[in-house]
Enzyme design. Structure first.
Site, PDB file in Angstrom:
ATOM      1  N   ASP A 186       7.399   4.552  -2.199  1.00 26.17           N
ATOM      2  CA  ASP A 186       7.704   3.134  -2.372  1.00 26.17           C
ATOM      3  C   ASP A 186       7.855   2.878  -3.864  1.00 26.17           C
ATOM      4  O   ASP A 186       7.090   2.139  -4.467  1.00 26.17           O
ATOM      5  CB  ASP A 186       6.595   2.277  -1.771  1.00 26.17           C
TER       6      ASP A 186
ATOM      7  N   ARG B  82       8.919  -6.087  11.402  1.00 27.21           N
ATOM      8  CA  ARG B  82       7.746  -5.713  12.188  1.00 27.21           C
ATOM      9  C   ARG B  82       6.936  -4.691  11.400  1.00 27.21           C
ATOM     10  O   ARG B  82       7.453  -4.044  10.492  1.00 27.21           O
ATOM     11  CB  ARG B  82       8.170  -5.111  13.523  1.00 27.21           C
TER      12      ARG B  82
END
Length: 527
Positions: free
Chosen positions: A278, A217
């Site tokens: 990231d 999600r």
């Protein structure tokens, strides 16, 4: 005789009355949190410290949680132990049930974490011990943050990235579909729209390849594949049901949150996302560990490149591709990496309902179907079809196009939707959020650039993905001519306050640049 921590805890359990469990309605996002009152006898006896790890036991169940100390008896009183929503669900007992609490032993892998923070190179066993402790929720948020920062950009060599990926894939469930090949597709993200998986899966499954697609999600984006698919069907499925759907229909499009695949990754993401970390090594480990754990033998990886994408340049994309290829090879995963144009959103819609509309229009050959979404999906599906040993190199695109054009992909998608639990949806009359406004061009010219990050933020301010019908409907693309006063995009919001927040953001910056055609920068991607 030496007194152990367990002995002390048992002694306290005998002398102190157990606490009564209270459910504290706080969403702590993948972290177990416990709440004790400062004047609680147990708190004083054990010498607890705020944010320390505690072990909570009830009815044969046991969880670890981070301790928060409160002074407000309205939250918990001196005879109660409060648990956040995540912790309450994990413990699995009724509110009011007696619970015992003791200090948790520190994770055995902490010395290895300290060595990593000191700049040392860790071994395969070091990473296995760290990841197991993380998956078992033995690390506090502070310790998790230290590990994430210690493994950030430049701190892992490629062998360590393999060790991390392998360790993450071995903790939790590992699937075996008992056939070969098992194919999957993943995009590293960062581009709004780009809902190609919802087209690729039915095309590939209609051909006969097994494609068990579980997706996440949205966390920081306006929609993930699972959010968009949820507009059309149920995505939160028990794993045995999901397995039956995959075996029967050759594919699925479901949420991966209940699959227990690489569970340490979900814990690490809860720290990485707020920190906007990231790094390449963590990205590789996150993606490949879940694909290997899911039983995939072949993976198609999409790396979009653009000025507002996760990867900004071709040299950076090629370097990331080499790292993915090295680690995938070590893990026995066949990998095909494609570098694609990430200079603007893919499709028109940004937000669950708008993206579902685009997908269904492509499947049904609607006259307003976004051609860029169709073409990218066909190219990706074609590359995936070439994982089939009976499909010769270069023939995949034509096969994918035939499957889409003759209706087999739409039929397969409808069978997957029905199997997962159909929800009513009309792509000609999608259930959009009720409030909207249009953003107009302020000058004549052509669209020279689109800031994907800016449009994604506007869609989130408008309420996406929580409000499925909220988002941005893009009306112009790079290279399109515009005149002053023409609409560039339409914003849909569920509530007037969200409409106001989105409108204020567009007044500061629309996210779309207008100029001369020669100002457009073309990307030479390697699709």
């Amino acid at each position: 005789m030496k007194t152990t921590h367990a002995t002390r805890a048992e002694a306290l359990d005998d002398t102190l009355s157990p606490l009564s469990l209270k459910r504290v309605g706080i969403d702590t996002y993948r972290e177990n949190v416990a709440y004790l009152h400062r004047e609680c006898d147990l708190y004083r006896a054990e010498g607890f410290q705020a944010l320390s790890k505690v072990e909570i036991r009830a009815n044969g169940q046991r969880i670890l949680a981070s301790l928060n100390v409160v002074d407000d008896a309205a939250i918990v009183d001196c005879q109660q132990l409060g648990l956040s929503e995540d912790a309450f669900e994990a413990l699995g007992v009724e509110e009011g049930h007696p619970v015992s609490v003791s200090q948790a032993e520190p994770p055995a892998s902490i010395p290895a974490l300290h060595r990593k923070l000191a700049g040392e190179r860790l071994s395969r066993d070091d990473f296995r011990h760290i990841i197991r402790d993380i998956a078992e929720l033995r690390y506090s948020k502070i310790e998790l943050t230290a590990f994430v920062v210690g493994c950030d950009r430049g701190e892992l060599d490629r062998e360590e990235v393999f060790y991390l990926s392998d360790a993450m894939s071995r903790v939790g469930r590992r699937l075996d579909w008992h056939e070969h090949p098992v194919v999957d597709k993943h995009c590293i993200g960062g581009i709004p729209g780009n809902r190609t998986s919802m087209l690729v899966v039915p095309i590939v499954a209609a051909h006969g390849l097994l494609c068990p697609k579980t997706s996440s999600r949205a966390i920081t984006s306006p929609s993930g594949t699972a959010d968009t698919m949820e507009v059309l069907a149920n995505v939160d499925l028990p794993f045995d049901v999901l397995g039956e759907i995959v075996r029967t229909h050759r594919g699925c499009l479901a949420w991966g949150g209940t699959s227990e695949l690489s569970p340490a990754d979900d814990v690490l993401i809860s720290v990485e996302r707020p920190l906007s970390i990231d790094s390449p090594g963590q990205m590789v480990a996150s993606i490949l560990s879940k694909k290997v754990a899911a039983g995939s033998s072949h993976l198609l990886l999409d790396i979009p490149v653009g000025p507002h994408a996760k990867v900004r340049s071709m040299p950076e994309a090629r370097q990331l591709r080499r790292l993915f290829e090295f680690v995938a090879g070590r893990m026995g995963l066949t990998l095909d990496v494609v570098i694609t144009d990430g200079s603007q959103p893919v499709g028109r819609g940004i937000g669950p309902v708008l993206e579902a509309r685009d997908v269904m229009r492509v499947l049904t050959h609607h006259p307003e179907a976004p051609m860029d979404l169709r073409q990218k999906a066909l190219r990706l599906a074609g590359r995936m079809l070439e994982f089939d040993p009976d499909v010769r190199g270069g023939a995949g695109f034509g096969i994918a196009r035939d499957i889409l054009d003759d209706g087999r992909a739409a039929e397969k998608m409808q069978s997957i939707i029905a199997a997962q639990g159909r929800r009513p949806f009309d792509p000609d009359n999608p259930p959009l959020a009720p409030h909207n406004f249009e953003v107009m061009a302020t000058a004549d010219g052509v669209v020279t650039a689109i800031d994907s990050l800016k449009l994604a933020r506007i869609a989130r301010l408008a309420g996406a993905p929580k409000a499925a019908g909220a988002g941005v409907d893009l009306l112009r693309r790079i290279g399109d001519p515009v005149t002053r006063g023409q609409p560039l995009y339409r914003v849909h919001a569920a509530y007037r306050n969200e409409l106001t927040f989105a409108h204020q953001s567009t007044e500061r910056d629309t996210g779309i640049a207008i100029g001369r055609a020669e100002e457009i920068t073309r990307l030479n991607v390697e699709f």
